[in-house]
Design a protein around this motif. Structure first.
Motif, PDB file in Angstrom:
ATOM      1  N   SER A  62      -4.714 -51.193 -30.197  1.00  0.00           N
ATOM      2  CA  SER A  62      -3.735 -50.110 -30.280  1.00  0.00           C
ATOM      3  C   SER A  62      -4.248 -48.802 -29.699  1.00  0.00           C
ATOM      4  CB  SER A  62      -3.319 -49.903 -31.732  1.00  0.00           C
ATOM      5  OG  SER A  62      -4.433 -49.578 -32.535  1.00  0.00           O
ATOM      6  N   VAL A  63      -5.563 -48.660 -29.528  1.00  0.00           N
ATOM      7  CA  VAL A  63      -6.117 -47.395 -29.039  1.00  0.00           C
ATOM      8  C   VAL A  63      -6.913 -47.568 -27.758  1.00  0.00           C
ATOM      9  CG1 VAL A  63      -6.256 -46.611 -31.438  1.00  0.00           C
ATOM     10  CG2 VAL A  63      -8.313 -47.479 -30.299  1.00  0.00           C
ATOM     11  N   LYS A  64      -7.051 -48.772 -27.275  1.00  0.00           N
ATOM     12  CA  LYS A  64      -8.003 -49.109 -26.223  1.00  0.00           C
ATOM     13  C   LYS A  64      -7.905 -48.226 -24.998  1.00  0.00           C
ATOM     14  CE  LYS A  64      -8.979 -53.371 -26.127  1.00  0.00           C
ATOM     15  NZ  LYS A  64      -8.941 -54.848 -25.971  1.00  0.00           N
ATOM     16  N   THR A  65      -6.748 -47.885 -24.547  1.00  0.00           N
ATOM     17  CA  THR A  65      -6.615 -47.114 -23.313  1.00  0.00           C
ATOM     18  C   THR A  65      -6.526 -45.608 -23.561  1.00  0.00           C
ATOM     19  OG1 THR A  65      -4.214 -47.306 -23.366  1.00  0.00           O
ATOM     20  CG2 THR A  65      -5.416 -49.023 -22.181  1.00  0.00           C
ATOM     21  N   ARG A  66      -6.575 -45.204 -24.846  1.00  0.00           N
ATOM     22  CA  ARG A  66      -6.340 -43.797 -25.168  1.00  0.00           C
ATOM     23  C   ARG A  66      -7.527 -43.120 -25.845  1.00  0.00           C
ATOM     24  NH1 ARG A  66      -2.627 -43.007 -29.014  1.00  0.00           N
ATOM     25  NH2 ARG A  66      -2.901 -45.065 -29.946  1.00  0.00           N
ATOM     26  N   GLN A  81     -12.948 -39.263 -28.906  1.00  0.00           N
ATOM     27  CA  GLN A  81     -11.973 -38.502 -28.111  1.00  0.00           C
ATOM     28  C   GLN A  81     -10.657 -39.260 -28.152  1.00  0.00           C
ATOM     29  OE1 GLN A  81     -12.252 -35.475 -26.493  1.00  0.00           O
ATOM     30  NE2 GLN A  81     -10.053 -35.711 -26.135  1.00  0.00           N
ATOM     31  N   MET A  82      -9.623 -38.585 -28.626  1.00  0.00           N
ATOM     32  CA  MET A  82      -8.312 -39.216 -28.779  1.00  0.00           C
ATOM     33  C   MET A  82      -7.310 -38.511 -27.877  1.00  0.00           C
ATOM     34  SD  MET A  82      -8.280 -39.782 -32.916  1.00  0.00           S
ATOM     35  CE  MET A  82      -8.054 -38.039 -33.249  1.00  0.00           C
ATOM     36  N   ASN A  83      -6.783 -39.227 -26.920  1.00  0.00           N
ATOM     37  CA  ASN A  83      -5.800 -38.699 -25.981  1.00  0.00           C
ATOM     38  C   ASN A  83      -4.452 -39.407 -26.160  1.00  0.00           C
ATOM     39  OD1 ASN A  83      -7.847 -37.084 -24.825  1.00  0.00           O
ATOM     40  ND2 ASN A  83      -8.389 -38.720 -23.398  1.00  0.00           N
ATOM     41  N   SER A  84      -3.426 -38.813 -25.630  1.00  0.00           N
ATOM     42  CA  SER A  84      -2.080 -39.391 -25.682  1.00  0.00           C
ATOM     43  C   SER A  84      -1.725 -39.824 -27.100  1.00  0.00           C
ATOM     44  CB  SER A  84      -1.978 -40.581 -24.721  1.00  0.00           C
ATOM     45  OG  SER A  84      -2.299 -40.197 -23.404  1.00  0.00           O
ATOM     46  N   LEU A  85      -1.959 -38.944 -28.031  1.00  0.00           N
ATOM     47  CA  LEU A  85      -1.747 -39.293 -29.438  1.00  0.00           C
ATOM     48  C   LEU A  85      -0.279 -39.572 -29.735  1.00  0.00           C
ATOM     49  CD1 LEU A  85      -4.285 -36.809 -30.965  1.00  0.00           C
ATOM     50  CD2 LEU A  85      -4.243 -39.269 -31.421  1.00  0.00           C
ATOM     51  N   LYS A  86      -0.079 -40.495 -30.664  1.00  0.00           N
ATOM     52  CA  LYS A  86       1.251 -40.918 -31.067  1.00  0.00           C
ATOM     53  C   LYS A  86       1.422 -40.668 -32.571  1.00  0.00           C
ATOM     54  CE  LYS A  86       1.002 -44.776 -27.784  1.00  0.00           C
ATOM     55  NZ  LYS A  86       1.082 -46.256 -27.641  1.00  0.00           N
ATOM     56  N   PRO A  87       2.653 -40.521 -33.031  1.00  0.00           N
ATOM     57  CA  PRO A  87       2.860 -40.335 -34.477  1.00  0.00           C
ATOM     58  C   PRO A  87       2.222 -41.448 -35.311  1.00  0.00           C
ATOM     59  CG  PRO A  87       4.851 -39.769 -33.297  1.00  0.00           C
ATOM     60  CD  PRO A  87       3.902 -40.337 -32.277  1.00  0.00           C
ATOM     61  N   GLU A  88       2.184 -42.644 -34.792  1.00  0.00           N
ATOM     62  CA  GLU A  88       1.593 -43.763 -35.542  1.00  0.00           C
ATOM     63  C   GLU A  88       0.073 -43.684 -35.634  1.00  0.00           C
ATOM     64  OE1 GLU A  88       3.775 -43.962 -32.991  1.00  0.00           O
ATOM     65  OE2 GLU A  88       3.335 -45.702 -31.695  1.00  0.00           O
ATOM     66  N   ASP A  89      -0.537 -42.728 -34.944  1.00  0.00           N
ATOM     67  CA  ASP A  89      -1.968 -42.485 -35.089  1.00  0.00           C
ATOM     68  C   ASP A  89      -2.270 -41.607 -36.307  1.00  0.00           C
ATOM     69  OD1 ASP A  89      -2.113 -42.157 -31.531  1.00  0.00           O
ATOM     70  OD2 ASP A  89      -2.769 -43.885 -32.720  1.00  0.00           O
ATOM     71  N   THR A  90      -1.259 -41.100 -36.963  1.00  0.00           N
ATOM     72  CA  THR A  90      -1.445 -40.251 -38.129  1.00  0.00           C
ATOM     73  C   THR A  90      -2.150 -41.023 -39.242  1.00  0.00           C
ATOM     74  OG1 THR A  90       0.474 -38.871 -37.649  1.00  0.00           O
ATOM     75  CG2 THR A  90      -0.257 -38.961 -39.941  1.00  0.00           C
ATOM     76  N   ALA A  91      -3.263 -40.481 -39.704  1.00  0.00           N
ATOM     77  CA  ALA A  91      -4.075 -41.140 -40.729  1.00  0.00           C
ATOM     78  C   ALA A  91      -5.261 -40.247 -41.070  1.00  0.00           C
ATOM     79  CB  ALA A  91      -4.594 -42.485 -40.226  1.00  0.00           C
ATOM     80  N   VAL A  92      -5.991 -40.633 -42.105  1.00  0.00           N
ATOM     81  CA  VAL A  92      -7.310 -40.058 -42.356  1.00  0.00           C
ATOM     82  C   VAL A  92      -8.306 -40.904 -41.576  1.00  0.00           C
ATOM     83  CG1 VAL A  92      -9.054 -39.482 -44.061  1.00  0.00           C
ATOM     84  CG2 VAL A  92      -6.635 -39.228 -44.633  1.00  0.00           C
ATOM     85  N   TYR A  93      -9.127 -40.246 -40.784  1.00  0.00           N
ATOM     86  CA  TYR A  93     -10.107 -40.933 -39.954  1.00  0.00           C
ATOM     87  C   TYR A  93     -11.493 -40.792 -40.591  1.00  0.00           C
ATOM     88  CZ  TYR A  93      -6.747 -41.726 -36.230  1.00  0.00           C
ATOM     89  OH  TYR A  93      -5.671 -42.169 -35.492  1.00  0.00           O
ATOM     90  N   TYR A  94     -12.217 -41.904 -40.618  1.00  0.00           N
ATOM     91  CA  TYR A  94     -13.536 -41.950 -41.226  1.00  0.00           C
ATOM     92  C   TYR A  94     -14.558 -42.477 -40.227  1.00  0.00           C
ATOM     93  CZ  TYR A  94     -10.895 -41.949 -45.649  1.00  0.00           C
ATOM     94  OH  TYR A  94     -10.050 -41.647 -46.685  1.00  0.00           O
ATOM     95  N   CYS A  95     -15.721 -41.847 -40.174  1.00  0.00           N
ATOM     96  CA  CYS A  95     -16.812 -42.468 -39.437  1.00  0.00           C
ATOM     97  C   CYS A  95     -17.642 -43.288 -40.410  1.00  0.00           C
ATOM     98  CB  CYS A  95     -17.654 -41.441 -38.700  1.00  0.00           C
ATOM     99  SG  CYS A  95     -18.592 -40.318 -39.731  1.00  0.00           S
ATOM    100  N   ALA A  96     -18.299 -44.297 -39.860  1.00  0.00           N
ATOM    101  CA  ALA A  96     -19.087 -45.215 -40.682  1.00  0.00           C
ATOM    102  C   ALA A  96     -20.317 -45.639 -39.908  1.00  0.00           C
ATOM    103  CB  ALA A  96     -18.248 -46.434 -41.062  1.00  0.00           C
ATOM    104  N   ALA A  97     -21.340 -46.028 -40.653  1.00  0.00           N
ATOM    105  CA  ALA A  97     -22.596 -46.472 -40.046  1.00  0.00           C
ATOM    106  C   ALA A  97     -23.044 -47.770 -40.692  1.00  0.00           C
ATOM    107  CB  ALA A  97     -23.684 -45.414 -40.213  1.00  0.00           C
ATOM    108  N   ALA A  98     -23.614 -48.648 -39.879  1.00  0.00           N
ATOM    109  CA  ALA A  98     -24.115 -49.922 -40.388  1.00  0.00           C
ATOM    110  C   ALA A  98     -25.062 -50.530 -39.367  1.00  0.00           C
ATOM    111  CB  ALA A  98     -22.961 -50.886 -40.675  1.00  0.00           C
TER     112      ALA A  98
END
Length: 121
Positions: A62-66, A81-98
């Motif tokens: 869903s985000v591969k080209t953006r 880096q998030m480009n061409s954002l869409k309303p369906e991208d609305t969310a809380v974004y979390y970074c994670a490490a493993a």
């Protein structure tokens, strides 16, 4: 390991945002880094991941080209880096490490506190 993510905000559809994740208390280049997101009432979903030294990146379809994930090990930071954002991208974004890479959220060991991204139509 402490992760602090930031950079979220309110943006119109078609706009761009850049999220950042700063790590401390860790040898940063020993961990893979990912971004997940969680919208209200939905499960946390995989967005993108990057390997220890940035040699390989993976994306949700869903985000591969953006979206583009990157990291700077000299600064213990990772970015999305998030480009061409869409309303369906609305969310809380979390970074994670493993030490592994997987699209399964529960297998990531360390998490940031989350940053809200809201895309208006």
């Amino acid at each position: 390991v402490q992760l602090v993510d930031s950079g979220g905000g309110l943006v119109q559809a078609g706009g761009s945002l850049r999220l950042s994740c700063v790590a401390s208390g860790v040898y940063f280049n020993t961990y893979n880094i990912a971004w997940f997101r969680q919208a209200p009432g939905k499960e946390r979903e995989f967005v993108a991941a990057i390997t220890h030294f940035g040699g390989d990146a993976r994306y949700a379809d869903s985000v591969k080209t953006r979206f583009t994930i990157s990291r700077d090990n000299s600064k213990n930071t990772a970015s999305l880096q998030m480009n061409s954002l869409k309303p369906e991208d609305t969310a809380v974004y979390y970074c994670a490490a493993a030490s592994l890479i997987t699209t399964t959220a529960t297998r990531w060991a360390y998490w940031g506190q989350g940053t809200q991204v809201t895309v208006s139509s």
